[in-house]
Design a protein around this motif. Structure first.
Motif, PDB file in Angstrom:
ATOM      1  N   ARG A   3       9.189 -11.466   3.016  1.00 20.30           N
ATOM      2  CA  ARG A   3       7.805 -11.649   2.603  1.00 20.30           C
ATOM      3  C   ARG A   3       7.001 -10.690   3.006  1.00 20.30           C
ATOM      4  N   ALA A   4       7.367  -9.879   3.760  1.00 18.35           N
ATOM      5  CA  ALA A   4       6.255  -8.877   4.488  1.00 18.35           C
ATOM      6  C   ALA A   4       6.262  -7.482   3.547  1.00 18.35           C
ATOM      7  N   LEU A   5       7.050  -7.500   2.645  1.00 23.36           N
ATOM      8  CA  LEU A   5       7.427  -6.527   1.985  1.00 23.36           C
ATOM      9  C   LEU A   5       6.185  -5.893   1.077  1.00 23.36           C
ATOM     10  N   PRO A   6       5.475  -6.831   0.300  1.00 22.14           N
ATOM     11  CA  PRO A   6       4.366  -6.146  -0.348  1.00 22.14           C
ATOM     12  C   PRO A   6       3.478  -5.465   0.374  1.00 22.14           C
ATOM     13  N   ILE A   7       2.901  -6.049   1.540  1.00 22.85           N
ATOM     14  CA  ILE A   7       1.836  -5.289   2.563  1.00 22.85           C
ATOM     15  C   ILE A   7       2.531  -3.850   2.800  1.00 22.85           C
ATOM     16  N   PHE A   8       3.780  -3.705   2.921  1.00 23.63           N
ATOM     17  CA  PHE A   8       4.249  -2.293   3.480  1.00 23.63           C
ATOM     18  C   PHE A   8       4.283  -1.371   2.101  1.00 23.63           C
ATOM     19  N   VAL A   9       4.446  -2.203   0.947  1.00 20.07           N
ATOM     20  CA  VAL A   9       4.244  -1.265  -0.113  1.00 20.07           C
ATOM     21  C   VAL A   9       2.636  -0.708  -0.351  1.00 20.07           C
ATOM     22  N   VAL A  10       1.873  -1.772  -0.010  1.00 20.70           N
ATOM     23  CA  VAL A  10       0.603  -1.270  -0.273  1.00 20.70           C
ATOM     24  C   VAL A  10       0.298  -0.373   0.924  1.00 20.70           C
ATOM     25  N   LEU A  11       0.594  -0.456   2.022  1.00 17.36           N
ATOM     26  CA  LEU A  11       0.370   0.573   3.086  1.00 17.36           C
ATOM     27  C   LEU A  11       0.968   1.841   2.739  1.00 17.36           C
ATOM     28  N   ALA A  12       2.195   1.812   2.148  1.00 18.20           N
ATOM     29  CA  ALA A  12       2.709   3.203   1.934  1.00 18.20           C
ATOM     30  C   ALA A  12       1.777   3.952   0.600  1.00 18.20           C
ATOM     31  N   GLY A  13       1.421   2.988  -0.156  1.00 19.45           N
ATOM     32  CA  GLY A  13       0.505   3.442  -1.195  1.00 19.45           C
ATOM     33  C   GLY A  13      -0.575   4.445  -0.671  1.00 19.45           C
ATOM     34  N   LEU A  14      -1.337   3.501   0.152  1.00 14.92           N
ATOM     35  CA  LEU A  14      -2.540   4.140   0.760  1.00 14.92           C
ATOM     36  C   LEU A  14      -2.123   5.637   1.635  1.00 14.92           C
ATOM     37  N   LEU A  15      -1.152   5.271   2.317  1.00 19.55           N
ATOM     38  CA  LEU A  15      -0.926   6.492   3.008  1.00 19.55           C
ATOM     39  C   LEU A  15      -0.569   7.923   2.399  1.00 19.55           C
ATOM     40  N   ILE A  16      -0.142   7.561   1.108  1.00 18.16           N
ATOM     41  CA  ILE A  16       0.367   8.490   0.103  1.00 18.16           C
ATOM     42  C   ILE A  16      -0.904   8.993  -0.338  1.00 18.16           C
ATOM     43  N   ALA A  17      -1.782   8.080  -0.691  1.00 10.44           N
ATOM     44  CA  ALA A  17      -3.159   8.544  -1.304  1.00 10.44           C
ATOM     45  C   ALA A  17      -3.996   9.510  -0.334  1.00 10.44           C
ATOM     46  N   ILE A  18      -3.816   8.821   0.810  1.00 10.07           N
ATOM     47  CA  ILE A  18      -4.428   9.715   1.997  1.00 10.07           C
ATOM     48  C   ILE A  18      -3.933  11.254   1.914  1.00 10.07           C
ATOM     49  N   ALA A  19      -2.795  11.344   1.969  1.00 11.71           N
ATOM     50  CA  ALA A  19      -1.694  12.460   2.069  1.00 11.71           C
ATOM     51  C   ALA A  19      -2.014  13.522   0.759  1.00 11.71           C
TER      52      ALA A  19
END
Lengths: 310, 407
Positions: A3-19
């Motif tokens: 159940r924690a997976l979605p937030i990690f996907v969002v987090l990864a998306g944001l980190l990629i966007a920052i990068a």
């Protein structure tokens, strides 16, 4: 964990966007700087998680952080010898505020929303009365080292964060975590099956108070004395927890996801800043997240089977 | 499983929504809706555009010009007592208010909720204690609330005050209260003004334009051509802060510097440090930092230190922690001021009025800047970090203990 997976996907998306905007971001020094900056909020979110999952709120953490920073500066007053005793005192003070919140909420049955809102006002009023708006004294370089310095390439705050994450995960996997979730999910059922609600919830408030003390030590170290050190942190912590999919009202959600929620919030703020959007938008973003997440939780609520995850 | 993916979609949508909003705003060139807004990285600077955005709606050319003249004018009065000096005074007669001692002074204070007002308030009390002819001094603190200050002013009118000193919380809202008091008692206004000329005298330092210009001109002078400037402001929409930024904007626009960002810090040290850290990462190097107030200047300096970079030219204010850092780290810096010694002047003015001596209608106090040359005179060891060096309080009884310092 699932159940924690979605937030990690969002987090990864944001980190990629920052990068994408700032390629340097993913290099170790820059990324560690990001983790270091996020550490106080992540620790606060972990503490807040324990309270929220047990079915309560803790609105007092922001002003507790401010109070701790101001008290530390006044007592240390630049002296190296005073650093360690004052650090210990801050941790005790955090636990004590949590204990009072817990007792008032569980024994006197004051809703935690009111208890901790009252505590917020009491602490901010007391700080103001004591300092008159201008904190006195100074933090010693030794005190500041924890929030500012590093061990080799790794900042101290990142190491402290790792320890907090490990402790939080351990606590939620242990019997304490299970009873906490049971208390938040259905307190009557939990009480009937032998859970001492008052004790469990008070412990959750004390953990939250302790996390505020640790966050204050890191924040004070990072930025120095300020009478605004903890402004708005209670809402950031609650937003982070809710963003991590933890249900307000208790009983559902994982501590890892709550901490990932804090990272996500920090990443979102970093991204907004990189795109040159004024910090004035931050509270608005938080407001949208809180309302949206709670609304989604309410829609979903009747169809979900009770489940605990850590 | 169904609910699982629903939630996932919703959270993802939320994230996409917020980032999408972020993306479109930057595509537009400096939207007029955000006059002091930040400049995005994609934004191309046109000719004459230094990345400073549109001019503040608080900018008044005539006031700006007047302050630029006053900055360079020679004040009249004793040079060692700047709180008694005035620039270009238009003296008025006060014989009508002449009265025999002892006196009862009253003071309606906007607030004492920040270090600047704390230092000022202590200084004012010490000034009152100097004068034996002041028998009573009644002060009410409005705690930053307009409504409380309006009732405070009304209450003080019934206390038999010989002079009423007002430091207004906000300009427009307090104007009727001050106008109402004028016919009953001689009124002295200081710090922020009111929109009426009924007070006997209005005491203020030169002003916000002078502050902002002083810092910006220093950067234009010290930063090499084409250098990247980061401007840090506390909040938008506050007149005294808007004037500081708008004067800096004028200076930057006519320079060849590149203002890469204008950010709001909320006066928060952690946020300031994070913003500066972000800019260092984004641009690799920042060549100058402009600040509209010194409270978080040390945090900005530390961001460069923690990144392992030399600290570029920067401005702070006359706060002790910044002056200490400046001296210790050998910064290239300047500290424009909004002197706290102005809190002495209303008491002096009140006594002059009650003795029938002339006072300036608008009492413009000099507003010196701390520079490398005079830093040593203003940096007093043993004072607390948030003390303001231009308190003019060194000769007052109880210094330095009353101001939290040690001798």
């Amino acid at each position: 964990m699932r159940r924690a997976l979605p937030i990690f996907v969002v987090l990864a998306g944001l980190l990629i966007a920052i990068a994408v905007v700032n390629p340097y971001f993913l290099e170790p020094p820059a990324f560690l700087a990001f983790v270091k900056r996020a550490a106080p909020l992540v620790i606060l979110a972990a503490g807040q998680y324990f309270v929220i999952v047990s079915g309560e709120f803790d609105l007092s953490v922001g002003s507790l952080v401010t109070a701790e920073v101001v008290i530390a500066a006044r007592l240390i007053d630049g002296s190296a010898e005073a650093t360690w005793p004052v650090l210990a005192l801050l941790l005790v003070l955090g636990l004590l505020v949590g204990l009072v919140n817990g007792i008032v909420t569980t024994i006197f049955r004051v809703p935690s929303f009111i208890t901790t809102l009252g505590m917020l006002l009491i602490l901010s009023g007391a700080v103001f009365l004591w300092t008159g708006g201008a904190p006195r004294g100074a933090l010693s370089p030794e005190f500041r080292e924890l929030g500012r310095g590093s061990l080799g390439p790794v900042p101290w705050s990142v190491l402290i964060l790792v320890a907090v994450v490990a402790a939080a995960v351990y606590a939620m996997r242990a019997g304490f975590g299970h009873t906490l979730i049971a208390a938040g999910d259905n307190d009557r059922a939990a009480a009937l099956s032998g859970v001492r609600l008052a004790r469990v919830r008070t412990a959750a408030f004390m953990i939250s108070g302790l996390s505020a003390a640790v966050a204050a030590i890191l924040l004070g170290g990072f930025a120095g004395v300020s009478a605004q050190a903890g402004n708005g942190l209670e809402f950031q912590a609650i937003t982070a927890v809710v963003l991590g999919g933890v249900v307000l009202g208790g009983g559902r959600g994982s501590v890892v996801a709550a901490m990932a929620g804090a990272f996500t919030l920090e990443a979102l703020f970093t991204l907004l800043n990189l795109y040159g959007i004024s910090g004035a938008l931050e509270p608005a973003v938080q407001g949208v997240i809180i309302i949206a997440a709670v609304a989604l939780g309410a829609v979903r609520f009747p169809r979900r089977r009770t489940a605990a995850a850590s | 499983m169904r609910s699982y993916s629903r939630r996932f979609l919703a959270v993802a949508a939320l994230a996409v929504l917020t980032t999408a909003t972020a993306a479109c705003t930057t595509d537009e060139p400096a939207p007029s809706a955000a006059p002091a807004g930040s400049s995005g990285p994609a934004e191309s600077a046109g000719p004459g555009d230094r990345g400073t955005g549109a001019q503040s709606k608080f900018f008044v050319q005539a006031d700006y010009d007047a302050q630029m003249t006053m900055r360079r004018a020679e004040p009249t009065g004793p040079a060692d007592k700047p709180w008694e000096q005035s620039i270009d005074p238009q003296l008025i007669d006060t014989a009508a208010y002449k009265k025999a001692a002892p006196y009862h002074l009253c003071f309606s204070n906007a607030a004492i909720d920040n270090p600047w007002r704390q230092v000022g308030w202590k200084t004012m009390q010490a000034e009152v204690a100097l004068h034996k002819e002041i028998e009573r001094f009644t002060a009410l603190d409005a705690e930053g609330k307009d409504d409380k200050q309006i009732s405070d002013i009304a209450e003080l009118q019934g206390k038999g005050c010989d002079v009423l000193i007002v430091s207004p919380n906000t300009t427009a809202t307090l104007t009727p209260a001050v106008s109402g008091a004028c016919p009953k008692v001689p009124v002295i206004v200081f710090d922020r003004g009111v929109e009426t000329d009924c007070p006997v005298t209005f005491i203020k330092p030169v002003g916000g334009y002078a502050f902002g210009a002083e810092a910006a001109e220093f950067l234009v002078d010290k930063v090499p051509s084409g250098g990247k400037i980061l401007a840090l402001r506390i909040l938008p929409g506050v007149d005294v802060l808007e004037t500081r930024w708008s004067a800096a904007k004028v200076a930057f626009d006519s320079s060849d510097l590149d203002v890469v960002g204008v950010e709001f810090t909320d006066g928060d040290a952690a946020k300031t440090k994070s913003i500066v850290g972000d800019y260092i990462q984004r641009y690799g190097k920042i060549d100058g930092v402009w600040m509209d107030s010194g409270a978080t200047a040390v945090a900005a300096v530390e961001a460069f230190e923690d990144a392992g970079l030399p600290v570029p030219p920067i401005n702070g204010e006359d706060q002790q922690d910044f002056l200490q850092k400046w001296s210790d780290a050998k910064l290239t810096a300047i500290a424009p001021t909004y002197p706290t010694y102005q809190w002495r002047t209303p008491v002096i003015a009140a006594l002059k009025i009650l003795k029938g001596e002339q006072v300036p209608k608008i009492w413009n106090l000099p507003q010196p800047a701390i520079t490398q040359e005079n830093l040593a005179t203003y940096l007093k060891p043993g004072m607390p970090p948030l003390h303001y060096a231009l308190c003019g309080c060194e000769d007052l009884p109880g210094y330095p203990e009353k101001w939290g310092g040690t001798s």
